[in-house]
Enzyme design. Structure first.
Site, mmCIF file in Angstrom:
data_model
loop_
_atom_site.group_PDB
_atom_site.id
_atom_site.type_symbol
_atom_site.label_atom_id
_atom_site.label_comp_id
_atom_site.label_asym_id
_atom_site.label_seq_id
_atom_site.Cartn_x
_atom_site.Cartn_y
_atom_site.Cartn_z
ATOM 1 N N ASP A 1 0.804 -1.236 0.000
ATOM 2 C CA ASP A 1 0.000 0.000 0.000
ATOM 3 C C ASP A 1 0.834 1.282 0.000
ATOM 4 O OD1 ASP A 1 -1.403 -2.163 0.935
ATOM 5 O OD2 ASP A 1 -2.338 -1.122 2.602
ATOM 6 N N SER B 1 -0.679 0.353 7.475
ATOM 7 C CA SER B 1 -0.989 1.507 6.628
ATOM 8 C C SER B 1 -1.577 2.700 7.354
ATOM 9 C CB SER B 1 -1.931 1.081 5.511
ATOM 10 O OG SER B 1 -1.205 0.334 4.582
HETATM 11 C C1 FRU Z 1 -3.864 -3.611 2.701
HETATM 12 C C2 FRU Z 1 -3.355 -3.949 4.081
HETATM 13 C C3 FRU Z 1 -3.788 -2.913 5.084
HETATM 14 C C4 FRU Z 1 -2.741 -3.056 6.162
HETATM 15 C C5 FRU Z 1 -1.515 -3.315 5.343
HETATM 16 C C6 FRU Z 1 -0.502 -4.215 5.996
HETATM 17 O O1 FRU Z 1 -3.108 -4.205 1.687
HETATM 18 O O2 FRU Z 1 -3.767 -5.241 4.461
HETATM 19 O O3 FRU Z 1 -5.109 -3.083 5.555
HETATM 20 O O4 FRU Z 1 -2.624 -1.921 6.956
HETATM 21 O O5 FRU Z 1 -1.954 -3.902 4.138
HETATM 22 O O6 FRU Z 1 0.622 -4.301 5.187
#
Ligand code: FRU
Length: 484
Positions: free
Chosen positions: A46, A106
């Site tokens: 992300d 994230s």
């Molecule tokens: C989305 C996610 C988010 C999380 C992050 C962990 O791809 O699963 O919800 O914060 O990736 O890497």
């Protein structure tokens, strides 16, 4: 595909030298990109903390240094003056506190009075591997995030452990800050939790669950919610998962948007349109709008070229995943229009003659005539195979088929997708960069993003006779140096 043990996935990076070998192994290899942000080693997922501070854009990405695997996550930091040229800045946030011991997950950024604030999920697990998510904050000081020692708040009871990805929004009318959190209800439905405060870094209280009539049972978890205001409307962007949706083949990870009105008194988002996919491609997820708009009618957005359960051919040499080109969002006729950030055109190097093969990094502009669209990118020397894009003008549907490519991956979620068009196909702008293709259709009314891994012989293209085509080679715009 390599099997990773938990120890390997959650190994803490003690010294940059521990990953130099991985960097040396991947640097300069065939599918490394030249105008996309990509992981320095390992996996990027992300986009996080996307905002402009002074004259510099800051962007972070979810980063696992060790290889193409989701494990202990860091925020890796890149910066840019123009959203086109990006520079590696090294680690932005590392998992080094009790609250984020198992990953800095994230989050978003927000700029106020010349200061940049960062909101992220601290992912903590105990010895029994029970997860507790914390909403944490950091302040940018001298160009680097500095964490607050205590979280803003912990998890809300009555929901599962899946509560993450804070997005901060200022509401002018109420003169309050809101944090939107992606969540899962006890009944395992996707939801958004809303927190409110008068101050940025203190005083946060739970305001309630966002009500979105008609979306009470829409996927099992909503990741990365983003709420923006454009041309007097509110737009909710989020990534629902654990559900199949129409037109998305077998995939269970999606990114959608809904245009509507956000009522901060009742915490109700009233949809004025049905949901639409932000992008119709195979690999697009976790889109994040920047911390503030470009102006009242335009917002910048960036997403991950990849999906949570997917892996890609470069996993073999311990890297995968990149960011999309930043896009500019605007509203027109009840839908979002997405255009590549305008300055990307400055990367055009030279126009290549019509009978050349496809360069590894190029922009293709196509204006279609009356004939049905029949286009193959990355065809082989005989003009066969490749990524086939066809459209029947009567049906107003564009079909993208990647089954003709030599290197196939993530076949089980489907190799053919359809893009519904609102009108006849007029034009496409396609950006190709070694292992990705981003297609902007009809002036950005639809977009289609995918990873593609053309082999040495897959460098031809074919377009139906009455289309006008221009192809430009592209100059490099991202540094790919070992900065940790
Ligand atoms: C989305 C996610 C988010 C999380 C992050 C962990 O791809 O699963 O919800 O914060 O990736 O890497």
């Amino acid at each position: 595909m390599r099997e990773w043990t938990r120890e390997e996935r959650y190994r803490v990076l003690q010294d940059p030298e521990e990953i130099r070998e991985i960097y040396d192994k991947i640097a300069g290899t065939k599918y490394r990109q030249i105008f996309h942000v990509q992981p320095v080693t390992g996996l990027s997922s992300d986009p996080n903390g996307f905002a402009k501070l002074g004259d510099t854009w800051h962007l972070f990405y979810q980063w696992c240094p060790w290889g193409a695997v989701h494990g202990l996550k860091y925020w890796y930091h890149v910066s840019s003056r123009d959203l086109v040229h990006w520079k590696n800045e090294g680690i932005g946030l590392k998992p080094d506190t009790f609250y984020d011991s198992h990953g800095v997950h994230s989050g978003s950024a927000f700029v106020k009075d010349g200061e940049m604030y960062i909101f992220y999920t601290g992912n903590h697990r105990d010895e029994e591997w029970i997860r507790t998510p914390y909403t944490c904050a950091a302040e940018m000081k001298d160009g680097k995030p500095v964490k607050l020692t205590e979280p803003l708040f912990g998890p809300m009871s009555g929901y599962t452990e899946h509560q993450r990805d804070p997005k901060l929004v200022w509401n002018e009318e109420k003169q309050k800050y809101y944090i939107f959190i992606g969540a899962q209800t006890a009944e395992k439905h996707g939801a958004v939790l809303v927190y409110v405060s008068d101050e940025l870094l203190t005083g946060w209280t739970f305001a309630g669950e966002l009500k979105i009539p008609g979306y009470e049972d829409f996927g099992g978890m909503w990741e990365c919610p983003s709420v923006i205001r454009l041309s007097g409307k509110d737009v909710l962007i989020f990534s629902p998962q654990y559900t199949k949706l129409p037109g998305r083949a077998e995939s269970t990870n999606h990114t959608v948007y809904i245009i509507g009105t956000m009522d901060y008194d009742t915490l109700t988002f009233t949809p004025e349109t049905g949901y639409r996919y932000l992008d119709y491609g195979f690999d697009f997820y976790a889109a994040q709008a920047a911390g503030s708009n470009l102006d009242e009618d335009h917002a910048a957005v960036i997403a991950w070229i990849g999906l949570p359960d997917n892996h890609y051919p470069t996993a073999e040499i311990d890297w995968e995943g990149s960011m999309t080109i930043p896009r500019v969002l605007s509203l027109k006729d009840g839908r979002l229009i997405q255009e590549p950030v305008r300055k990307i055109a400055e990367l055009r190097e030279e126009e290549i003659p019509g009978d050349s093969s496809l360069p590894d990094a190029c922009e293709i502009l196509i204006r279609f005539g009356e004939e049905a669209c029949d286009l193959s990118l990355f065809a082989d020397l005989e003009g066969n195979g490749g990524l086939r894009i066809t459209a029947d003008p009567e049906k107003k549907v564009l079909t993208v088929d990647k089954s003709g490519m030599e290197l196939s991956f993530n076949k089980e979620i489907g190799e053919v997708l359809e893009v519904p068009l609102d009108r006849e196909l007029e034009d496409m702008r396609i950006f190709i960069d070694h292992c990705s293709a981003e297609i902007f259709i009809n002036g950005g009314e639809q977009t289609f993003t995918a990873h593609v891994y053309p082999t040495d012989v897959e460098h031809n293209y074919r377009v139906n006779a009455d289309a006008q085509v221009k192809i430009y080679t592209m100059k490099p715009a991202v540094t790919d140096d070992f900065v940790i």
